[in-house]
Write an enzyme that holds these catalytic residues in place. Sequence first.
Site, PDB file in Angstrom:
ATOM      1  N   LYS A 129       0.755  -1.339  -0.454  1.00  0.00           N
ATOM      2  CA  LYS A 129       0.567   0.009  -0.441  1.00  0.00           C
ATOM      3  C   LYS A 129       1.190   1.146  -0.022  1.00  0.00           C
ATOM      4  CE  LYS A 129      -4.416   1.129  -0.156  1.00  0.00           C
ATOM      5  NZ  LYS A 129      -5.776   0.339  -0.425  1.00  0.00           N
ATOM      6  N   ASP A 169      -6.332   4.479  -4.238  1.00  0.00           N
ATOM      7  CA  ASP A 169      -7.758   4.327  -3.161  1.00  0.00           C
ATOM      8  C   ASP A 169      -8.219   5.620  -2.718  1.00  0.00           C
ATOM      9  OD1 ASP A 169      -7.695   1.955  -0.786  1.00  0.00           O
ATOM     10  OD2 ASP A 169      -7.903   4.125  -0.169  1.00  0.00           O
TER      11      ASP A 169
END
Length: 449
Positions: A129, A169
Amino acid sequence: MNSIDEKLQPVLNTVIHRNAGELEFHQAVREVLESLGRVISKRPEFAEDALIERICEPERQIIFRVPWIDDQGDVQINRGFRVHFNSALGPYKGGLRFHPSVNIGIIKFLGFEQIFKNALTGLPIGGGKGGSDFDPKGRSDGEIMRFCQSFMIELHRHIGEYTDVPAGDIGVGGREIGYMFGMYKRLTNRYEAAVLTGKGLSYGGSRARTEATGFGSAYFVERMLGTRATSFDGKRCVVSGSGNVAIYAMQKILAFGGVIAACSDSDGYVVDEAGIDLALVKEIKEVRRGRISEYARVKGAGCHYIKGGSIWDVPCDVAMPSATQNELTGHDAKTLIANGVIAVGEGANMPCTPDAVQIFRNSGVLFAPGKAANAGGVATSALEMQQNASRDSWSFEETEQRLATIMHNIHDACAETAKEYGAPGDYVLGANISGFVRVAEAMRALGVV
Ligand code: GLU
């Protein structure tokens, strides 16, 4: 159900000590460790070689400066992150989040969840991430482009089709991915399409990727409702958020015959007694990049906007928290239950606080944890990588069909694992164990690395 096996407590203690102050990361680790006691008593080999401690420690963490120039000609500085959490199953895979709340603890919680989510998809992707504390709100297109370019000037050294494949995201959608892909291509002089996913259709993107996270969460919840011989049909639903996940969750819920009573953004929520008009939400959010308060202004009668407050005060049959972490508290969970909620599906990552999750699990409400329910986005990213690798492009129908099958498989794996481990109907346990076992088996095979 809600305690940590004594063999795993030292692992959590180490995580808390080593990552001081990173509360969301502690929260995400604690929730998984609470599920693993049952695994290590059945499969003690997973407690050997510090495997669980290794899974909690990222393989690599990258933090960098992102300088860029705003429209006034002033230099701005943000912080960029990429955490390479676990590559036992495949290249690191996970989104980039651009939001002022981003810090290393947020990225680590998201990266940690991503390991198990990606494993649940059954596709060959590890967990990672990244993101930045950059706030895209109110920024011009030129500023967004310059920021994305500067971000990629550093990030490009750490990613690659076989190394790490970022995607979107919160705050990162098709526009940002396009600017980042453009700079990656220029810096490397390679048309390496599978280095990023969530690309536009004109340069290697996958059909249904935009819709995938929201659609997938609705597919998961529809299947979960099916275990109680019911469905979305005729159900009153509340979906928090109005970003990419929320919009496409609403679209699929409507297709399943549900009614959307309310949606929100970070300023407030809107309730429309006639059912939320999704075309208007899309126009406001995707085209104008405006605020949800505009919805009530345009619609007028039968609809009201509440600034602040909690969207979970709106009575519903199905709640889909699809905005951000810790947006639904224990108090909200009690309100939802008092108002007759039968199912909760996490569209966002970790949107329910630990006490909210516990209240839902104890009350018999169907509860779908984010790492299972929202896995459709990353699963379709892996399908995008497949298409790029074979230089192919599938139809919307074919891609959506694969997504639906993957979501049904994830649902069934969670349900069966929960049963196998003595907690039928507990999707939190089922998701954590099922994802963990896949990663742990690969880690054991690969030795201590
Ligand atoms: N950001 C999404 C997630 O939380 C998608 C990641 C991806 O497609 O790589 O799973």
